[in-house]
Design a protein around this motif. Structure first.
Motif, mmCIF file in Angstrom:
data_model
loop_
_atom_site.group_PDB
_atom_site.id
_atom_site.type_symbol
_atom_site.label_atom_id
_atom_site.label_comp_id
_atom_site.label_asym_id
_atom_site.label_seq_id
_atom_site.Cartn_x
_atom_site.Cartn_y
_atom_site.Cartn_z
ATOM 1 N N MET A 20 -13.674 -38.564 71.625
ATOM 2 C CA MET A 20 -14.372 -37.795 72.656
ATOM 3 C C MET A 20 -14.470 -36.314 72.304
ATOM 4 N N SER A 21 -15.566 -35.703 72.714
ATOM 5 C CA SER A 21 -15.726 -34.261 72.570
ATOM 6 C C SER A 21 -14.798 -33.582 73.581
ATOM 7 N N THR A 22 -14.623 -32.285 73.424
ATOM 8 C CA THR A 22 -13.791 -31.541 74.371
ATOM 9 C C THR A 22 -14.341 -31.678 75.785
ATOM 10 N N ALA A 23 -15.660 -31.573 75.933
ATOM 11 C CA ALA A 23 -16.273 -31.685 77.266
ATOM 12 C C ALA A 23 -16.066 -33.082 77.844
ATOM 13 N N GLU A 24 -16.192 -34.107 77.022
ATOM 14 C CA GLU A 24 -15.973 -35.481 77.501
ATOM 15 C C GLU A 24 -14.513 -35.662 77.903
ATOM 16 N N TRP A 25 -13.596 -35.166 77.079
ATOM 17 C CA TRP A 25 -12.164 -35.260 77.376
ATOM 18 C C TRP A 25 -11.851 -34.587 78.713
ATOM 19 N N GLU A 26 -12.311 -33.357 78.872
ATOM 20 C CA GLU A 26 -12.056 -32.621 80.112
ATOM 21 C C GLU A 26 -12.699 -33.326 81.307
ATOM 22 N N ILE A 79 2.189 -28.458 79.963
ATOM 23 C CA ILE A 79 1.875 -29.347 78.840
ATOM 24 C C ILE A 79 0.377 -29.555 78.755
ATOM 25 N N LYS A 80 -0.182 -29.219 77.611
ATOM 26 C CA LYS A 80 -1.602 -29.448 77.377
ATOM 27 C C LYS A 80 -1.756 -30.896 76.924
ATOM 28 N N LEU A 81 -2.421 -31.657 77.726
ATOM 29 C CA LEU A 81 -2.645 -33.066 77.436
ATOM 30 C C LEU A 81 -3.713 -33.209 76.364
ATOM 31 N N THR A 82 -3.420 -34.020 75.345
ATOM 32 C CA THR A 82 -4.377 -34.269 74.263
ATOM 33 C C THR A 82 -4.385 -35.760 73.949
ATOM 34 N N PRO A 83 -5.395 -36.222 73.220
ATOM 35 C CA PRO A 83 -5.393 -37.636 72.826
ATOM 36 C C PRO A 83 -4.187 -37.987 71.954
ATOM 37 N N HIS A 84 -3.582 -36.968 71.343
ATOM 38 C CA HIS A 84 -2.474 -37.212 70.420
ATOM 39 C C HIS A 84 -1.103 -37.208 71.085
ATOM 40 N N ASN A 85 -1.003 -36.714 72.323
ATOM 41 C CA ASN A 85 0.316 -36.711 72.963
ATOM 42 C C ASN A 85 0.383 -37.593 74.214
ATOM 43 N N ILE A 86 -0.704 -38.189 74.617
ATOM 44 C CA ILE A 86 -0.715 -39.000 75.846
ATOM 45 C C ILE A 86 0.315 -40.124 75.804
#
Length: 157
Positions: A20-26, A79-86
């Protein structure tokens, strides 16, 4: 043969979280505010206990962060949620879109991307809008334990 996604399928059904793009993720954020409440971990059981106390930056009436772009500066332990830490964030609400998609579950019918209405997260009873107090109103941080909300640890909506 690899299935080709239909152009009518929404991005969250055709892409992995990493794709996902940043906009899609957000855009996956449903605006529930559950990730902005103060939590404690039980030292004996390891259970995470949410409270009805929110971060100092959380706007309870709007159910959003008052300074999302600069939150890490003002709240270093945010905590900044990312696809790598979920995967490592087991405390994330079970109803959270990021968690649901990571676990292979679909978005809930009340999710704004599904319903087309940002209010459905609130009308479905999933959000914490208007149900929390600021951590700034407490004499001591540990006082948040007086406002335990174990029901917020289960699937909502």
């Amino acid at each position: 043969m690899i299935p080709v996604p239909s152009p009518l399928q929404p991005y969250w059904e055709t892409k992995t979280l990493v794709e996902m793009s940043t906009a899609e993720w957000e855009g996956l954020c449903d605006g529930c505010g559950l990730c902005c409440v103060i939590r404690f971990e039980d030292e004996d059981s390891g259970a995470v206990i949410p409270t009805r106390v929110h971060c100092k930056l959380f706007d309870s009436a709007a159910c959003t962060c008052a300074d999302y772009a600069n939150r890490k500066v003002q709240v270093p332990d945010c905590i900044k949620l990312t696809p790598h830490n979920i995967q490592a964030l087991a405390w994330m609400p079970k109803s959270c879109a990021y968690r649901r998609l990571h676990e292979g579950r679909p978005l809930a019918a009340w999710h704004p991307l599904v319903s087309g209405d940002p209010e459905t997260v609130h009308t479905a009873g999933v959000s914490v809008r208007g149900q929390t107090i600021s951590e700034l109103s407490l004499a001591e941080p540990e006082d948040a334990l007086d406002f335990e909300a174990p029901e917020w640890a289960v699937e909502r909506g």
